[in-house]
Design an enzyme around this catalytic site. Structure first.
Site, PDB file in Angstrom:
ATOM      1  N   LEU A 129     -12.059 -62.721  11.545  1.00  0.00           N
ATOM      2  CA  LEU A 129     -12.231 -62.738  12.997  1.00  0.00           C
ATOM      3  C   LEU A 129     -11.893 -61.397  13.652  1.00  0.00           C
ATOM      4  CD1 LEU A 129     -10.884 -66.283  13.934  1.00  0.00           C
ATOM      5  CD2 LEU A 129     -13.250 -65.507  13.841  1.00  0.00           C
ATOM      6  N   CYS A 152      -2.891 -63.393  11.187  1.00  0.00           N
ATOM      7  CA  CYS A 152      -3.513 -64.331  12.138  1.00  0.00           C
ATOM      8  C   CYS A 152      -3.971 -65.618  11.462  1.00  0.00           C
ATOM      9  CB  CYS A 152      -4.692 -63.671  12.835  1.00  0.00           C
ATOM     10  SG  CYS A 152      -4.216 -62.198  13.771  1.00  0.00           S
ATOM     11  N   HIS A 153      -4.642 -65.483  10.314  1.00  0.00           N
ATOM     12  CA  HIS A 153      -5.186 -66.672   9.644  1.00  0.00           C
ATOM     13  C   HIS A 153      -4.898 -66.700   8.146  1.00  0.00           C
ATOM     14  CE1 HIS A 153      -7.629 -66.191  13.348  1.00  0.00           C
ATOM     15  NE2 HIS A 153      -7.281 -67.459  13.459  1.00  0.00           N
ATOM     16  N   GLY A 154      -4.150 -65.717   7.657  1.00  0.00           N
ATOM     17  CA  GLY A 154      -3.697 -65.770   6.272  1.00  0.00           C
ATOM     18  C   GLY A 154      -4.590 -65.116   5.233  1.00  0.00           C
TER      19      GLY A 154
END
Length: 188
Positions: A129, A152-154
Site C-alpha cells: 500500500l 503497517c501491514h507486516g
C-alpha cells in the site's frame, strides 16, 4: 483569313489535366500540413518538462561513506531510495534462498549490478500500500538484520529486497541506475 499555326497549340492528352490538378492538390495539402505543424509545434513543445524538473529526474550518489552493513536513504523523484552496502553474509543469505520460497521469484543477481553485488539499490516503498519499510528489521535480515519490515501491514523483505512474508505482492522495485565509478552511482 486563315489560321496560322504557331507551333504552340497543344491539345491536352487524355488524363493530363487530371495529373496537373492532382499535383496542385497534393502541393496545397502538403503546404497546409506544414503550416499546421509549424503552428502546433510551440504548443506541443510547451508540454515538455521544464529544466528544473529534468534536473530532478536523476541524482548521483557517492557511495564512499556507506559502511558494510549500512543502509542509507536518499530522495529521488519524491520517493525514498534505499542503498545498502551489503555484507558477504547478506549476499550469501540472499543467494541460498530457493526460488520456490519467493512470492515474486527473482534471483539475487537480477537485483544487483554485475561486479557490484555488494550494493543493493531499491525504491523504499512497500509494494502493498505504499508505506515505507524499516531497514534492519524483520525475520529475513540475516545475521546483521539487513532486511526490511513494513510495520503497517507486516510485509517482510529479505537481504535482496524480495518479499518473503506478508501481504505485499511484489519485491521492492529496483530503479534504473548505473555505476559512474566504483564509488558513485547515477539513479534515473
Amino acid at each position: 483569313m486563315s489560321k496560322q499555326s504557331t507551333g504552340h497549340s497543344h491539345i491536352p492528352a487524355e488524363g493530363e489535366g487530371a495529373t496537373r490538378r492532382d499535383f496542385m492538390m497534393l502541393t496545397a495539402a502538403s503546404l497546409a500540413g506544414l503550416g499546421a505543424a509549424t503552428v502546433a509545434w510551440p504548443f506541443i513543445d510547451s508540454m515538455n518538462p521544464a529544466a528544473d524538473v529534468l534536473a530532478l529526474s536523476s541524482i548521483e550518489v557517492d557511495l564512499t561513506p556507506i559502511q558494510p552493513g549500512q543502509t542509507i536513504k536518499v530522495k529521488w523523484r519524491g520517493v525514498p531510495v534505499f542503498i545498502r552496502h551489503r555484507t558477504p553474509e547478506d549476499i550469501a543469505e540472499a543467494k541460498k534462498v530457493p526460488m520456490s520460497d519467493l512470492k515474486d521469484p527473482a534471483t539475487d543477481e537480477s537485483r544487483t549490478k554485475q561486479g557490484h553485488e555488494q550494493w543493493l539499490v531499491m525504491i523504499g516503498v512497500c509494494t502493498h500500500l505504499g508505506c515505507i519499510p524499516l531497514s534492519g528489521a524483520g525475520d529475513f535480515g540475516g545475521s546483521d538484520n539487513g532486511g526490511w519490515f513494513c510495520p503497517c501491514h507486516g510485509s517482510q523483505y529479505d537481504t535482496a529486497g524480495r518479499i518473503r512474508k506478508g501481504p505485499a505482492p511484489k519485491n521492492l522495485v529496483v530503479p534504473d541506475y548505473a555505476f559512474l565509478t566504483d564509488n558513485r552511482i547515477k539513479i534515473g
